[in-house]
Design a protein around this motif. Structure first.
Motif, PDB file in Angstrom:
ATOM      1  N   VAL A   1      -3.496 -14.499   3.329  1.00 37.45           N
ATOM      2  CA  VAL A   1      -1.845 -13.845   2.687  1.00 37.45           C
ATOM      3  C   VAL A   1      -3.081 -12.281   2.313  1.00 37.45           C
ATOM      4  O   VAL A   1      -3.399 -12.970   1.196  1.00 37.45           O
ATOM      5  CB  VAL A   1      -1.350 -14.666   1.822  1.00 37.45           C
ATOM      6  CG1 VAL A   1       0.148 -13.836   1.284  1.00 37.45           C
ATOM      7  CG2 VAL A   1      -0.688 -16.304   2.469  1.00 37.45           C
ATOM      8  N   GLU A   2      -1.757 -11.864   3.061  1.00 36.00           N
ATOM      9  CA  GLU A   2      -2.461 -10.282   1.723  1.00 36.00           C
ATOM     10  C   GLU A   2      -1.060  -9.001   1.763  1.00 36.00           C
ATOM     11  O   GLU A   2       0.134  -9.598   2.407  1.00 36.00           O
ATOM     12  CB  GLU A   2      -2.937  -9.544   3.344  1.00 36.00           C
ATOM     13  CG  GLU A   2      -3.110  -8.331   2.289  1.00 36.00           C
ATOM     14  CD  GLU A   2      -4.193  -7.111   3.904  1.00 36.00           C
ATOM     15  OE1 GLU A   2      -4.043  -7.733   5.084  1.00 36.00           O
ATOM     16  OE2 GLU A   2      -4.738  -6.201   3.535  1.00 36.00           O
ATOM     17  N   ASP A   3      -0.499  -8.686   0.628  1.00 42.72           N
ATOM     18  CA  ASP A   3      -0.091  -8.061   0.215  1.00 42.72           C
ATOM     19  C   ASP A   3       0.096  -6.355   0.686  1.00 42.72           C
ATOM     20  O   ASP A   3      -0.823  -5.690   0.858  1.00 42.72           O
ATOM     21  CB  ASP A   3       0.034  -7.952  -1.499  1.00 42.72           C
ATOM     22  CG  ASP A   3       0.972  -7.003  -1.802  1.00 42.72           C
ATOM     23  OD1 ASP A   3       2.156  -6.413  -1.286  1.00 42.72           O
ATOM     24  OD2 ASP A   3       0.733  -6.090  -3.088  1.00 42.72           O
ATOM     25  N   GLU A   4       1.450  -6.510   1.814  1.00 41.81           N
ATOM     26  CA  GLU A   4       1.814  -5.166   2.109  1.00 41.81           C
ATOM     27  C   GLU A   4       2.053  -4.161   1.267  1.00 41.81           C
ATOM     28  O   GLU A   4       1.944  -2.850   2.153  1.00 41.81           O
ATOM     29  CB  GLU A   4       2.313  -4.988   3.497  1.00 41.81           C
ATOM     30  CG  GLU A   4       2.104  -6.301   5.006  1.00 41.81           C
ATOM     31  CD  GLU A   4       1.053  -5.545   5.398  1.00 41.81           C
ATOM     32  OE1 GLU A   4       0.597  -4.719   5.994  1.00 41.81           O
ATOM     33  OE2 GLU A   4      -0.203  -6.246   5.668  1.00 41.81           O
ATOM     34  N   ASP A   5       2.666  -4.288   0.782  1.00 43.91           N
ATOM     35  CA  ASP A   5       3.072  -3.323  -0.446  1.00 43.91           C
ATOM     36  C   ASP A   5       1.928  -2.766  -1.198  1.00 43.91           C
ATOM     37  O   ASP A   5       1.957  -1.845  -2.296  1.00 43.91           O
ATOM     38  CB  ASP A   5       4.351  -4.049  -1.114  1.00 43.91           C
ATOM     39  CG  ASP A   5       5.829  -3.767  -1.047  1.00 43.91           C
ATOM     40  OD1 ASP A   5       5.717  -3.511   0.235  1.00 43.91           O
ATOM     41  OD2 ASP A   5       6.291  -5.129  -0.943  1.00 43.91           O
ATOM     42  N   ARG A   6       0.541  -2.944  -1.084  1.00 40.80           N
ATOM     43  CA  ARG A   6       0.096  -2.098  -1.531  1.00 40.80           C
ATOM     44  C   ARG A   6      -0.539  -1.496  -0.821  1.00 40.80           C
ATOM     45  O   ARG A   6      -1.777  -0.647  -1.243  1.00 40.80           O
ATOM     46  CB  ARG A   6      -1.561  -3.230  -1.615  1.00 40.80           C
ATOM     47  CG  ARG A   6      -2.192  -4.085  -0.238  1.00 40.80           C
ATOM     48  CD  ARG A   6      -2.845  -4.692  -0.854  1.00 40.80           C
ATOM     49  NE  ARG A   6      -3.683  -4.601  -1.674  1.00 40.80           N
ATOM     50  CZ  ARG A   6      -5.103  -4.503  -0.888  1.00 40.80           C
ATOM     51  NH1 ARG A   6      -5.941  -4.534  -0.497  1.00 40.80           N
ATOM     52  NH2 ARG A   6      -5.792  -3.970  -2.493  1.00 40.80           N
ATOM     53  N   LYS A   7       0.114  -1.287   0.539  1.00 39.35           N
ATOM     54  CA  LYS A   7      -0.323  -0.475   1.510  1.00 39.35           C
ATOM     55  C   LYS A   7       0.355   0.905   1.608  1.00 39.35           C
ATOM     56  O   LYS A   7       1.801   0.820   0.886  1.00 39.35           O
ATOM     57  CB  LYS A   7      -1.180  -0.677   2.578  1.00 39.35           C
ATOM     58  CG  LYS A   7      -1.846  -1.680   3.167  1.00 39.35           C
ATOM     59  CD  LYS A   7      -1.364  -2.256   3.921  1.00 39.35           C
ATOM     60  CE  LYS A   7      -2.864  -3.655   3.991  1.00 39.35           C
ATOM     61  NZ  LYS A   7      -2.602  -4.302   5.831  1.00 39.35           N
ATOM     62  N   ILE A   8      -0.011   1.706   3.074  1.00 37.61           N
ATOM     63  CA  ILE A   8       0.961   3.340   3.150  1.00 37.61           C
ATOM     64  C   ILE A   8       1.507   3.117   3.541  1.00 37.61           C
ATOM     65  O   ILE A   8       1.599   2.318   4.424  1.00 37.61           O
ATOM     66  CB  ILE A   8       0.315   4.635   3.239  1.00 37.61           C
ATOM     67  CG1 ILE A   8      -0.505   4.600   1.337  1.00 37.61           C
ATOM     68  CG2 ILE A   8       1.313   5.579   3.230  1.00 37.61           C
ATOM     69  CD1 ILE A   8      -0.951   6.319   1.538  1.00 37.61           C
ATOM     70  N   ASP A   9       3.461   2.589   3.806  1.00 38.69           N
ATOM     71  CA  ASP A   9       3.837   2.565   5.352  1.00 38.69           C
ATOM     72  C   ASP A   9       4.398   3.927   5.712  1.00 38.69           C
ATOM     73  O   ASP A   9       5.038   4.328   4.973  1.00 38.69           O
ATOM     74  CB  ASP A   9       5.388   1.992   4.373  1.00 38.69           C
ATOM     75  CG  ASP A   9       6.276   1.041   5.616  1.00 38.69           C
ATOM     76  OD1 ASP A   9       6.023   1.667   6.765  1.00 38.69           O
ATOM     77  OD2 ASP A   9       7.120   0.492   5.534  1.00 38.69           O
ATOM     78  N   LEU A  10       3.373   3.988   6.724  1.00 38.82           N
ATOM     79  CA  LEU A  10       3.646   5.223   7.444  1.00 38.82           C
ATOM     80  C   LEU A  10       5.245   5.486   8.134  1.00 38.82           C
ATOM     81  O   LEU A  10       5.929   6.013   8.616  1.00 38.82           O
ATOM     82  CB  LEU A  10       2.896   4.805   9.037  1.00 38.82           C
ATOM     83  CG  LEU A  10       0.697   4.630   8.606  1.00 38.82           C
ATOM     84  CD1 LEU A  10       0.585   5.027  10.199  1.00 38.82           C
ATOM     85  CD2 LEU A  10       1.259   6.192   8.020  1.00 38.82           C
TER      86      LEU A  10
END
Length: 377
Positions: free
Chosen positions: A156-165
């Motif tokens: 499981v990986e947190d997607e809110d730790r990234k920049i949303d293109l």
């Protein structure tokens, strides 16, 4: 006189009793006279033709018929053996295919069960905490789960730790959000990737066919050896980034850990990596004083190890620079958070060497998980 002549004629046509030979005959017209027979050579006999024996001929015929029957029998036996072999081969292949199909279905069920386990963990975490960190049950590497003769592996990986293109574009899709575009450009600089990729991404997302400087629209993509059109819409998966002009395989591998197509649009200060923190900027000027540099990003990461952020204003405790930045701008209030909403779940099910994978992205809304993307591989 007349009688004497008649007697002479009559006597001349009869064979002589003393000689035993006929008198010379008058040759027929057109036929040459036949000469005397040739004398035979002494000591040489004319070969005689041996008469065929009916019994031996019948025996030989029966032997030939037996040989032909034996040959036909052997041929039939070979055909039967070949047919049996082919039947067994097809049966073995069918059994193997059936076993693979059975194992494939079981793997898919195991992979789906893994996503169910991830959902339970995320729901439990939502009830226990009002913030998310990298030290929670869902974020820790989980050991494989053995179930019968199968195995489940879940990440499981947190997607809110990234920049949303997808957030680079404004809601109408006709212009970019310049502040978010500046953040993406800063990420490109940090990763040593050409800034023109940012313009190409905007052209891929916007709803027009006018290319930006350094960007590309359908006219460019249709001229490629394998042509296609610019999407002019949001990314469904981050894998589509590979289609954008300037995104080479190397650039894609660099960007992959730091960008997403599914997020809340706010970066979680508790889980964001250093490269993403360095990309945050209060304005559109890439070189402005209000940007977070490498030193400041390291300070944030070091602070959150022992003091997880429970609200964004706690960024003031890290350093005077961040306190001033937070008080002067809306950077952390509008672009940062301490809680995550979107999660990427990758679940693998394996049985006897067969592997099936579920790749899914879910949004945690309250205590419920809504799947926004789902793919079974």
């Amino acid at each position: 006189m007349a009688e004497g002549m008649a007697a002479v004629r009559a006597g001349g046509n009869r064979p002589s009793e003393k000689s035993g030979h006929h008198p010379a005959r008058r040759p027929r017209r057109g036929v040459p006279p036949r000469g005397p027979p040739l004398p035979r050579r002494p000591g040489r006999k004319r070969p005689s033709i041996r008469a065929k024996e009916p019994g031996r001929e019948m025996t030989r015929r029966r032997e030939n018929e037996k040989g032909i029957a034996l040959l036909v029998t052997l041929l039939i036996l070979v055909l039967i053996v070949a047919l049996v072999y082919e039947i067994f081969r097809i049966g073995a292949r069918s059994a193997q295919t059936g076993a693979y199909g059975r194992d494939s279905i079981r793997c898919a069920l195991l992979a789906e069960a893994g996503t169910g386990a991830a959902r339970i963990a995320l729901r439990q975490d939502a009830r226990d905490n009002s913030f998310d960190t990298l030290d929670e049950i869902w974020s820790r590497p989980a050991p494989p789960i053995e179930l019968g003769d199968g195995e489940i592996r879940v990440v499981v990986e947190d997607e809110d730790r990234k920049i949303d293109l997808n957030r680079i574009m404004l809601s109408m899709g006709n212009a970019p959000d310049e502040r978010r575009l500046a953040i993406f450009r800063r990420l490109l600089d940090t990763l040593a990737i050409d800034r023109a990729v940012a313009d190409a991404v905007v052209d891929w997302l916007d709803n027009d066919d006018t290319p930006r400087v350094g960007g590309a629209e359908s006219a460019y993509y249709l001229a490629l050896p394998y042509p296609y059109r610019a999407k002019n819409d949001l990314f469904d998966t981050i894998g589509e980034l590979r289609l954008v002009r300037g995104v080479t395989r190397e650039a894609y591998e660099k960007l992959l850990p730091f960008v997403t197509a599914h997020s809340s649009g706010k970066v979680n200060l508790n889980t964001a990596p250093k490269e993403v923190l360095m990309s945050l900027s209060a304005g559109t000027d890439l070189d402005e004083v209000g940007a977070i540099d490498a030193k400041t990003a390291d300070e944030i990461i070091e602070y959150r190890k022992d003091h997880p952020f429970t609200k964004t204003d706690e960024i003031n405790n890290v350093s005077p620079f961040l306190r001033d930045l937070n008080n002067r701008t809306l950077l952390f209030k509008e672009l940062a958070d301490v809680r995550s909403t979107f999660f990427h779940v990758r679940s693998e099910g394996e049985v006897a060497g067969t592997i099936r994978t579920v790749d899914a992205v879910g949004a945690r809304l309250g205590n419920e998980i809504q799947w926004r993307f789902w793919r079974l591989e």
